[in-house]
Design a protein around this motif. Structure first.
Motif, PDB file in Angstrom:
ATOM      1  N   ARG A   2       0.842  -1.199   0.000  1.00 25.34           N
ATOM      2  CA  ARG A   2       0.000   0.000   0.000  1.00 25.34           C
ATOM      3  C   ARG A   2       0.878   1.249   0.000  1.00 25.34           C
ATOM      4  NH1 ARG A   2      -5.295  -0.845   0.428  1.00 25.34           N
ATOM      5  NH2 ARG A   2      -5.957  -2.867   1.143  1.00 25.34           N
ATOM      6  N   GLN A   7      -3.688   3.495  -0.015  1.00 31.19           N
ATOM      7  CA  GLN A   7      -4.308   2.993  -1.235  1.00 31.19           C
ATOM      8  C   GLN A   7      -3.539   1.806  -1.796  1.00 31.19           C
ATOM      9  OE1 GLN A   7      -7.164   4.142  -2.833  1.00 31.19           O
ATOM     10  NE2 GLN A   7      -7.434   5.321  -0.965  1.00 31.19           N
ATOM     11  N   ALA A   8      -4.276   0.783  -2.216  1.00 32.05           N
ATOM     12  CA  ALA A   8      -3.664  -0.356  -2.886  1.00 32.05           C
ATOM     13  C   ALA A   8      -3.389   0.020  -4.339  1.00 32.05           C
ATOM     14  CB  ALA A   8      -4.600  -1.562  -2.830  1.00 32.05           C
ATOM     15  N   PRO A   9      -2.332  -0.524  -4.948  1.00 33.26           N
ATOM     16  CA  PRO A   9      -2.076  -0.225  -6.357  1.00 33.26           C
ATOM     17  C   PRO A   9      -3.207  -0.749  -7.237  1.00 33.26           C
ATOM     18  CG  PRO A   9      -0.444  -1.766  -5.476  1.00 33.26           C
ATOM     19  CD  PRO A   9      -1.373  -1.424  -4.374  1.00 33.26           C
ATOM     20  N   ARG A  10      -3.459  -0.065  -8.335  1.00 32.28           N
ATOM     21  CA  ARG A  10      -4.486  -0.505  -9.281  1.00 32.28           C
ATOM     22  C   ARG A  10      -4.188   0.085 -10.655  1.00 32.28           C
ATOM     23  NH1 ARG A  10      -6.705   3.403  -5.985  1.00 32.28           N
ATOM     24  NH2 ARG A  10      -7.496   5.213  -7.053  1.00 32.28           N
ATOM     25  N   TRP A  11      -4.780  -0.508 -11.664  1.00 36.19           N
ATOM     26  CA  TRP A  11      -4.635  -0.041 -13.033  1.00 36.19           C
ATOM     27  C   TRP A  11      -5.764   0.914 -13.374  1.00 36.19           C
ATOM     28  CZ3 TRP A  11      -0.526  -1.063 -16.057  1.00 36.19           C
ATOM     29  CH2 TRP A  11       0.301  -2.116 -15.677  1.00 36.19           C
ATOM     30  N   MET A  12      -5.466   1.901 -14.202  1.00 38.73           N
ATOM     31  CA  MET A  12      -6.501   2.790 -14.738  1.00 38.73           C
ATOM     32  C   MET A  12      -6.384   2.714 -16.254  1.00 38.73           C
ATOM     33  SD  MET A  12      -8.976   5.045 -14.556  1.00 38.73           S
ATOM     34  CE  MET A  12      -9.037   5.488 -12.842  1.00 38.73           C
ATOM     35  N   ARG A  51     -16.750   6.947 -13.876  1.00 42.61           N
ATOM     36  CA  ARG A  51     -17.240   5.652 -13.421  1.00 42.61           C
ATOM     37  C   ARG A  51     -18.488   5.333 -14.226  1.00 42.61           C
ATOM     38  NH1 ARG A  51     -17.454   6.176  -7.627  1.00 42.61           N
ATOM     39  NH2 ARG A  51     -15.281   5.639  -7.771  1.00 42.61           N
TER      40      ARG A  51
END
Length: 68
Positions: A2, A7-12, A51
């Motif tokens: 984190r 925040q956890a890593p994520r793709w956008m 979103r």
């Protein structure tokens, strides 16, 4: 792992569009939500985060054809 803000890593995913303002209006008309933007990015194009109605996040990037 984190980040410092928790925040956890994520793709956008970013989708290229011909007109960022027209695409933004289509998101709203289709029941989606614009989270932030559009903001100008280096190179002169614009990006926004949104979103869809089911909650999936995505980004758009493209030119601003008609200045507001």
């Amino acid at each position: 792992m984190r980040s410092q803000d928790g925040q956890a890593p994520r793709w956008m995913y970013y989708i290229g569009v011909e007109d960022i303002d027209a695409a933004m209006e289509k998101i709203k008309a289709g029941g989606g939500q614009v989270l932030n933007g559009p903001h100008q990015i280096p190179g002169g194009e614009y990006s926004l985060h949104a979103r869809d109605p089911q909650g999936a996040a995505f980004g758009l990037v493209g030119p601003r054809i008609a200045q507001r």
